[in-house]
Structures are given as C-alpha cells and as structure tokens.
Design a protein around this motif. Structure first.
Motif, PDB file in Angstrom:
ATOM      1  N   VAL A 131       1.213  -4.436  -4.216  1.00  0.00           N
ATOM      2  CA  VAL A 131       1.477  -3.697  -5.455  1.00  0.00           C
ATOM      3  C   VAL A 131       2.903  -3.166  -5.425  1.00  0.00           C
ATOM      4  O   VAL A 131       3.347  -2.646  -4.399  1.00  0.00           O
TER       5      VAL A 131
ATOM      6  N   ILE B 252      -3.081   2.600  -5.825  1.00  0.00           N
ATOM      7  CA  ILE B 252      -4.439   2.233  -6.273  1.00  0.00           C
ATOM      8  C   ILE B 252      -5.438   2.471  -5.146  1.00  0.00           C
ATOM      9  O   ILE B 252      -6.492   3.081  -5.327  1.00  0.00           O
ATOM     10  N   LEU B 253      -5.064   1.978  -3.956  1.00  0.00           N
ATOM     11  CA  LEU B 253      -5.970   2.091  -2.808  1.00  0.00           C
ATOM     12  C   LEU B 253      -6.253   3.557  -2.461  1.00  0.00           C
ATOM     13  O   LEU B 253      -7.414   3.950  -2.279  1.00  0.00           O
TER      14      LEU B 253
ATOM     15  N   ALA C  17      -1.544  -3.585   5.501  1.00  0.00           N
ATOM     16  CA  ALA C  17      -0.236  -2.976   5.718  1.00  0.00           C
ATOM     17  C   ALA C  17       0.741  -4.101   6.007  1.00  0.00           C
ATOM     18  O   ALA C  17       0.524  -4.900   6.921  1.00  0.00           O
TER      19      ALA C  17
HETATM   20  N1  CTP Z   1      -1.484  -0.323  -2.325  1.00  0.00           N
HETATM   21  C1  CTP Z   1      -2.089  -0.032  -3.542  1.00  0.00           C
HETATM   22  N2  CTP Z   1      -1.350   0.515  -4.542  1.00  0.00           N
HETATM   23  C2  CTP Z   1      -0.044   0.775  -4.382  1.00  0.00           C
HETATM   24  C3  CTP Z   1       0.576   0.452  -3.157  1.00  0.00           C
HETATM   25  C4  CTP Z   1      -0.170  -0.093  -2.138  1.00  0.00           C
HETATM   26  O1  CTP Z   1      -3.282  -0.275  -3.704  1.00  0.00           O
HETATM   27  N3  CTP Z   1       0.651   1.297  -5.370  1.00  0.00           N
HETATM   28  C5  CTP Z   1      -2.315  -0.868  -1.223  1.00  0.00           C
HETATM   29  C6  CTP Z   1      -1.994  -2.269  -0.807  1.00  0.00           C
HETATM   30  O2  CTP Z   1      -2.803  -3.200  -1.528  1.00  0.00           O
HETATM   31  C7  CTP Z   1      -2.328  -2.253   0.673  1.00  0.00           C
HETATM   32  C8  CTP Z   1      -2.008  -0.834   1.101  1.00  0.00           C
HETATM   33  O3  CTP Z   1      -2.019  -0.072  -0.095  1.00  0.00           O
HETATM   34  O4  CTP Z   1      -3.690  -2.441   0.913  1.00  0.00           O
HETATM   35  C9  CTP Z   1      -0.710  -0.626   1.800  1.00  0.00           C
HETATM   36  O5  CTP Z   1       0.324  -1.203   1.088  1.00  0.00           O
HETATM   37  P1  CTP Z   1       1.817  -1.250   1.627  1.00  0.00           P
HETATM   38  O6  CTP Z   1       2.702  -1.795   0.578  1.00  0.00           O
HETATM   39  O7  CTP Z   1       1.860  -1.865   2.988  1.00  0.00           O
HETATM   40  O8  CTP Z   1       2.116   0.249   1.882  1.00  0.00           O
HETATM   41  P2  CTP Z   1       2.489   1.415   0.928  1.00  0.00           P
HETATM   42  O9  CTP Z   1       1.364   2.376   0.920  1.00  0.00           O
HETATM   43  O10 CTP Z   1       2.988   0.913  -0.371  1.00  0.00           O
HETATM   44  O11 CTP Z   1       3.667   2.104   1.753  1.00  0.00           O
HETATM   45  P3  CTP Z   1       5.179   1.609   2.048  1.00  0.00           P
HETATM   46  O12 CTP Z   1       5.568   0.742   0.903  1.00  0.00           O
HETATM   47  O13 CTP Z   1       5.930   2.886   2.154  1.00  0.00           O
HETATM   48  O14 CTP Z   1       5.112   0.890   3.360  1.00  0.00           O
END
Ligand code: CTP
Length: 400
Positions: free
Chosen positions: A277, A307-308, A325
């Motif tokens: 996302v 969302i998660l 992640a």
């Molecule tokens: N995710 C989500 N909604 C968002 C961002 C992330 O549902 N807006 C979910 C992704 O589908 C995944 C998890 O959160 O399962 C982690 O996503 P990731 O992009 O690795 O981490 P972020 O929480 O976005 O943190 P960062 O970008 O700082 O690493």
C-alpha cells in the motif's frame, strides 16, 4: 480446484444435452482438461463438433473410430479422469449404469473409471417419479456416485415439475462444494490484500509502490485450494484469479482498498495483508493533466490510513491476522517492531537485499516471525511454493 484436473463429461440423449456445451465452457474457464464422450443417440441433440471445439479434444462416441481405424480405449479414458460427470443423464443411461449394461462407450468408460462420478438426471416428471428410476438412482448413490439434484421447472414436454436438469452453473457449484467440503479450510472466510495502490496526481500520473500482486494472488489461490472462501482485494495489477472460491475485487487507491477491506474484515476468519500500500497520497489531485510548465514541482503528500493497523485494532480473538514487512535494512528488527505495533499473529518478512525476492519476480525468500518471536527462515522458492509455506503456518496457528 479443477485447475489442471482431468474431467470426463458423458453426454446422453436428452433435450438438455445442449447445456453440455455450457458445462464444457465453465470447466475450461476453471482450467480443467476436458474430454467428452457422447452416446450415439445424443448426437441428434448436440453436435460433437461443438463439444470438440469447446473442449479442444476429440469427442468419442464409438468404440472404434472407422475413419482412423482406432480403438477408443474406455480403460485409458476411465483411468485418465480425475472426475467424471454424466450430464444430462437420461433414465435409460441411469438404468444402464445401475445394471452395468455397457453396450456403449460411455457406460464402458463409466465402469472402468476409478474417480468420483457425478450424474445430473434429466427427464420428464413422470419418468423421474417412476419407482424404477428412483430405485436406479438410489442404486447409483449406493455405489458411491453423486446425484446432482434435479430442478423443479419447465420440461421439454411442456409439463412443469421435477426432472429438469440442474443448470450448468449449479452442476459446477455442486461439484466444487463436494470437492471442497472435506478440505482443511472449508467453511472459513479469508481476506487477502494484494498488489500496489496508485494514488492519483492527475489523470495520467500517480504515486505508487512497486508490486505485481503475484505473492498475494498465490496466497489467495492456496487458501481457496484448501477450501476457504477468499475475498481478494487487488490493487492495480494485470493478474486475476479464475478460482471459483475467490471473489476478486479490483481497486486503485489505498482509500478504495481500505473501504473494501473494512466491509469484509469483521466476517473474515483469516486475513493476510500482502498489498504494497502506498503510505502517502497527494493532498490534492487534478482532474486535467498538468502541463510541465514549472521547472520544479513540489507535491504535498498526506498519510494514507494504515489498513492493516486499523483492522488489527478491530480484531476479535478468533480472527487470525497476518502482515507482511518489506525491508531494505535491519530487516528482522523492523519486522518485529511491525509485528508488535500492528498486533499480528505473525509477519512475513522479505528483504530487497535478497536476490530473486520481493516484487515483480516469480520467486521470493521469506522469514516468518511469530508472536513469540520464533523465526523461521525459508529458502528462495517459487511464489506458489512460498504461499504453501505461509498457509501451512496459518493451519498450524488455527490448530488444523
Ligand atoms: N499496510 C497497510 N496499509 C498501509 C501500509 C501498510 O495495510 N497504509 C500493510 C502492508 O500490507 C503490510 C504491512 O502493513 O502487510 C507492512 O507494510 P510495510 O510497507 O512493510 O510497512 P509500513 O507499515 O508501511 O512501514 P514503513 O513503510 O515505514 O516500513
């Protein structure tokens, strides 16, 4: 479920034989290999040319093909089949199946088959009601053959009543339900997010993450193969699923993904958030394409909802939530922090530092980190195999 399965369709002489063409189409759409055997009498009702074109295989209706001088082996066909469907099944063919009266290629093949056999009767209401038909049907069921119930409706005779063959969609649904009902995840509702999201700047430009949706699709397929009903919320991607247990909802932006996920999350026993996302969206988006007049262009961004994280806050005790992640450095440390912050049952870590892993490739290399911080590192594998590893941890977590 029926993908790459061998399905043998037997067609007997009923007005409903024309529906066999739709059955072949549905089976092909689900990825099955289809071969058709007709009784000679059924040739008056549906042409083998249509059935062979749709099934992409020669239709068999004679023991010996006089044109090629070939013997059509009922034994080979019977053993080839993973499933056999006899639709329509007339009173006469049902009686022959019950008696083992193999005076045609279809019944000979039926007797030689070792696979599950489904039969969909089609006949007039009085024929269907007759004690001899009822006895024959019961006999077939006793042999282990599976009756696809008839419908009550208009019949070819103009009468209305029981005896109308089930519709092609009903026949396929019946078979899929039957195949699925003994699977580990039968009765479970699953939710999978997959692909990227695109956050609109103007009609031609967007901000987004790199992701093909392959990993999420593979997970959805694996859950569906295990019998679950899966809602796949897919961001912009070329990929789609034709699995009968998957309902794919296509979305573009994180906001759309959020609202689709929110509407099904509370009803999901297992949710896997594999979507990449976009964390930010432009604060403003334009309805017309912006011209490149400025030398520099600053785009103000605002955070999208996580969302998660948002769903995890609503999670009930009987719901299992899995996150992903994607990291470029301090992988395990970052993943553990996400696991805790997002209240997950486990997290699937992949790193861009691993060759052949993460986005836009067919392979991935993951580590699974569980709540008690047990870490399992997996080898680089095809994403379809990675999905199996993830689903096997899900099965372990829900004690299957
Ligand atoms: N995710 C989500 N909604 C968002 C961002 C992330 O549902 N807006 C979910 C992704 O589908 C995944 C998890 O959160 O399962 C982690 O996503 P990731 O992009 O690795 O981490 P972020 O929480 O976005 O943190 P960062 O970008 O700082 O690493």
């Amino acid at each position: 479920m029926l993908k790459e399965k061998n399905v043998l369709l037997g067609v007997t002489a009923s007005i409903a034989a024309y529906k066999a063409t739709y059955i072949v189409r549905l089976l092909k759409k689900l990825g099955a290999s289809v071969r058709v055997i007709q009784t000679e009498a059924s040739l008056d009702f549906v042409s083998p040319l249509v059935l062979s074109t749709l099934s992409e295989n020669k239709v068999i209706y004679k023991v010996i093909d006089k044109q090629t001088n070939e013997w059509n082996s009922h034994v080979e066909l019977g053993l080839w089949a993973d499933y056999m469907i006899i639709a329509p099944a007339t009173a006469k063919s049902i009686s022959k199946m019950a008696e083992g009266n193999c005076d045609n290629q279809l019944i000979a093949t039926y007797l030689s088959s070792k696979c599950p056999v489904y039969f969909a009767p089609a006949m007039d209401l009085d024929m269907y009601k007759h004690p001899s038909t009822k006895t024959n049907i019961k006999k077939l069921q006793k042999f282990g053959n599976k009756l696809i119930p008839v419908n009550n409706g208009e019949l070819a005779s103009g009468l209305v009543g029981e005896g109308r063959m089930a519709e092609p969609e009903e026949i396929i649904d019946f078979i899929i339900h039957d195949i699925t009902k003994n699977k580990e995840l039968f009765g479970k509702n699953c939710l999978v997010t997959a692909g990227p999201t695109h956050e609109k700047i103007d009609p031609v430009r967007y901000i987004g993450n790199r992701s093909s949706g392959k990993m999420g699709l593979a997970i959805a397929n694996e859950l569906a193969e295990k019998g679950a009903k899966v809602t796949l919320v897919m961001g912009p991607s070329q990929l789609s699923s034709n699995h009968p247990n998957i309902n794919q909802i296509n979305v573009i932006s994180a906001e759309e993904m959020y609202s689709q996920v929110k509407s099904v999350f509370s009803n999901s026993d297992i949710s896997v958030f594999s979507a990449a996302v976009s964390d930010y969206k432009p604060s403003e988006s334009y309805s017309e394409k912006l011209k490149k007049e400025k030398e520099n262009w600053d785009i103000a961004l605002e955070k999208n909802k996580d969302i998660l994280k948002d769903m995890s806050l609503r999670k009930k005790v009987n719901q299992l939530v899995v996150g992903f992640a994607l990291e470029t450095e301090n992988e395990k440390e970052n993943a553990i922090s996400k696991l805790k912050k997002k209240n997950l049952d486990f997290i699937v870590l992949n790193s861009t530092r691993d060759k052949g892993a993460t986005f836009e490739v067919d392979t991935n290399k993951i580590s699974i980190i569980e709540k008690d911080l047990t870490i399992t590192d997996f080898e680089l594998k095809e994403k379809t195999e990675v999905a199996k590893d993830i689903v096997s941890v899900i099965l372990k977590k829900i004690n299957i």
